[in-house]
Write a protein that holds these residues in place. Sequence first.
Motif, PDB file in Angstrom:
ATOM      1  N   UNK A  70      19.362  67.871  61.416  1.00 18.26           N
ATOM      2  CA  UNK A  70      18.849  69.227  61.535  1.00 18.26           C
ATOM      3  C   UNK A  70      19.505  70.100  60.478  1.00 18.26           C
ATOM      4  N   UNK A  71      18.696  70.956  59.859  1.00 15.47           N
ATOM      5  CA  UNK A  71      19.249  71.905  58.899  1.00 15.47           C
ATOM      6  C   UNK A  71      18.471  73.211  58.998  1.00 15.47           C
ATOM      7  N   UNK A  72      19.139  74.302  58.717  1.00 11.77           N
ATOM      8  CA  UNK A  72      18.469  75.597  58.723  1.00 11.77           C
ATOM      9  C   UNK A  72      18.552  76.259  57.347  1.00 11.77           C
ATOM     10  N   UNK A  73      18.777  75.441  56.335  1.00 10.17           N
ATOM     11  CA  UNK A  73      18.875  76.020  54.991  1.00 10.17           C
ATOM     12  C   UNK A  73      18.644  74.993  53.911  1.00 10.17           C
ATOM     13  N   UNK A  74      18.896  75.398  52.704  1.00 15.81           N
ATOM     14  CA  UNK A  74      18.725  74.523  51.559  1.00 15.81           C
ATOM     15  C   UNK A  74      19.786  73.437  51.569  1.00 15.81           C
ATOM     16  N   UNK A  75      19.401  72.279  51.085  1.00 10.78           N
ATOM     17  CA  UNK A  75      20.336  71.158  50.969  1.00 10.78           C
ATOM     18  C   UNK A  75      20.550  70.881  49.486  1.00 10.78           C
ATOM     19  N   UNK A  76      21.728  70.632  49.030  1.00 11.29           N
ATOM     20  CA  UNK A  76      22.986  70.897  49.719  1.00 11.29           C
ATOM     21  C   UNK A  76      23.334  72.375  49.656  1.00 11.29           C
ATOM     22  N   UNK A  77      24.018  72.851  50.651  1.00 16.40           N
ATOM     23  CA  UNK A  77      24.326  74.273  50.757  1.00 16.40           C
ATOM     24  C   UNK A  77      25.624  74.607  50.024  1.00 16.40           C
ATOM     25  N   UNK A  78      26.734  74.152  50.545  1.00 17.99           N
ATOM     26  CA  UNK A  78      28.036  74.459  49.962  1.00 17.99           C
ATOM     27  C   UNK A  78      28.436  73.372  48.968  1.00 17.99           C
ATOM     28  N   UNK A  79      29.279  73.724  48.003  1.00 12.77           N
ATOM     29  CA  UNK A  79      29.813  72.751  47.050  1.00 12.77           C
ATOM     30  C   UNK A  79      28.679  71.918  46.437  1.00 12.77           C
ATOM     31  N   UNK A  80      27.638  72.571  45.891  1.00 14.15           N
ATOM     32  CA  UNK A  80      26.378  71.893  45.575  1.00 14.15           C
ATOM     33  C   UNK A  80      26.465  70.708  44.615  1.00 14.15           C
ATOM     34  N   UNK A  81      27.245  70.771  43.578  1.00 21.24           N
ATOM     35  CA  UNK A  81      27.277  69.654  42.620  1.00 21.24           C
ATOM     36  C   UNK A  81      27.823  68.380  43.249  1.00 21.24           C
ATOM     37  N   UNK A  82      29.007  68.474  43.864  1.00 19.08           N
ATOM     38  CA  UNK A  82      29.613  67.292  44.472  1.00 19.08           C
ATOM     39  C   UNK A  82      28.778  66.823  45.662  1.00 19.08           C
ATOM     40  N   UNK A 128      21.921  73.184  73.693  1.00 15.96           N
ATOM     41  CA  UNK A 128      21.373  74.538  73.784  1.00 15.96           C
ATOM     42  C   UNK A 128      22.240  75.553  73.040  1.00 15.96           C
ATOM     43  N   UNK A 129      23.523  75.269  72.900  1.00 11.75           N
ATOM     44  CA  UNK A 129      24.455  76.209  72.271  1.00 11.75           C
ATOM     45  C   UNK A 129      24.494  76.126  70.749  1.00 11.75           C
ATOM     46  N   UNK A 130      23.728  75.211  70.151  1.00 11.75           N
ATOM     47  CA  UNK A 130      23.742  75.103  68.689  1.00 11.75           C
ATOM     48  C   UNK A 130      23.217  76.404  68.079  1.00 11.75           C
ATOM     49  N   UNK A 131      23.905  76.854  67.060  1.00 12.67           N
ATOM     50  CA  UNK A 131      23.472  78.034  66.315  1.00 12.67           C
ATOM     51  C   UNK A 131      24.024  77.943  64.891  1.00 12.67           C
ATOM     52  N   UNK A 132      23.404  78.647  63.945  1.00 16.15           N
ATOM     53  CA  UNK A 132      23.916  78.610  62.572  1.00 16.15           C
ATOM     54  C   UNK A 132      25.339  79.150  62.524  1.00 16.15           C
ATOM     55  N   UNK A 133      26.198  78.445  61.734  1.00 22.69           N
ATOM     56  CA  UNK A 133      27.595  78.872  61.669  1.00 22.69           C
ATOM     57  C   UNK A 133      28.073  79.073  60.242  1.00 22.69           C
ATOM     58  N   UNK A 134      27.769  78.132  59.383  1.00 24.83           N
ATOM     59  CA  UNK A 134      28.315  78.182  58.029  1.00 24.83           C
ATOM     60  C   UNK A 134      27.495  77.236  57.167  1.00 24.83           C
ATOM     61  N   UNK A 135      27.795  77.222  55.885  1.00 21.40           N
ATOM     62  CA  UNK A 135      27.100  76.296  54.998  1.00 21.40           C
ATOM     63  C   UNK A 135      27.578  74.872  55.262  1.00 21.40           C
ATOM     64  N   UNK A 136      26.638  73.933  55.147  1.00 26.73           N
ATOM     65  CA  UNK A 136      26.975  72.528  55.366  1.00 26.73           C
ATOM     66  C   UNK A 136      27.492  71.876  54.095  1.00 26.73           C
ATOM     67  N   UNK A 137      28.327  70.905  54.295  1.00 28.57           N
ATOM     68  CA  UNK A 137      28.694  69.969  53.243  1.00 28.57           C
ATOM     69  C   UNK A 137      27.810  68.747  53.484  1.00 28.57           C
ATOM     70  N   UNK A 138      26.549  68.859  53.061  1.00 25.46           N
ATOM     71  CA  UNK A 138      25.536  67.876  53.444  1.00 25.46           C
ATOM     72  C   UNK A 138      25.873  66.458  53.013  1.00 25.46           C
ATOM     73  N   UNK A 139      26.379  66.271  51.819  1.00 26.81           N
ATOM     74  CA  UNK A 139      26.704  64.928  51.354  1.00 26.81           C
ATOM     75  C   UNK A 139      27.775  64.273  52.192  1.00 26.81           C
ATOM     76  N   UNK A 140      28.851  64.970  52.413  1.00 27.28           N
ATOM     77  CA  UNK A 140      29.951  64.399  53.186  1.00 27.28           C
ATOM     78  C   UNK A 140      29.588  64.271  54.669  1.00 27.28           C
TER      79      UNK A 140
END
Length: 139
Positions: free
Chosen positions: A70-82, A36-48
């Motif tokens: 689960x994701x609330x944004x575009x994938x990958x968010x942070x560090x997009x190339x790697x 229940x406490x999940x909330x958006x915090x920061x960009x994900x490092x989706x690959x890692x």
Amino acid sequence: YREGWNPSDTDDLNLHILWIKKVDEPWTDTTRQRLADIHPMAENYDGHTLEWHRKELAKHTATDKILIYYTDGQMPAANPEEELEVMLRELDLMGRAGIKKLAVGINTDSPSRYGFDTVQVDSDEDLTKVVKQLERVLL
């Protein structure tokens, strides 16, 4: 959370995994509260993140495995190339290992671009779609 960790700290390039419930842990009031406490915090490092989850799934002997991402944004968010390179590799490895992949996109369907069975959730009424898609994936 790790003591002293601030999710908005841009100098922190470490991957942080926040446990809701471990595989062998029962659902309890505590685990339900974590969910229940999940909330958006920061960009994900989706690959890692996917790499870490694949390795965790590999430790278990279950014959059927599913990753619900689960994701609330575009994938990958942070560090997009790697992250894109790592993410595509990990999704391929999961497919070869027979790991089913279901994504729940909160106001996004971006995981569908990468081969996830994706359910987009735009409102509370859409939550039943997650259960229905999970049933389809598992059966």
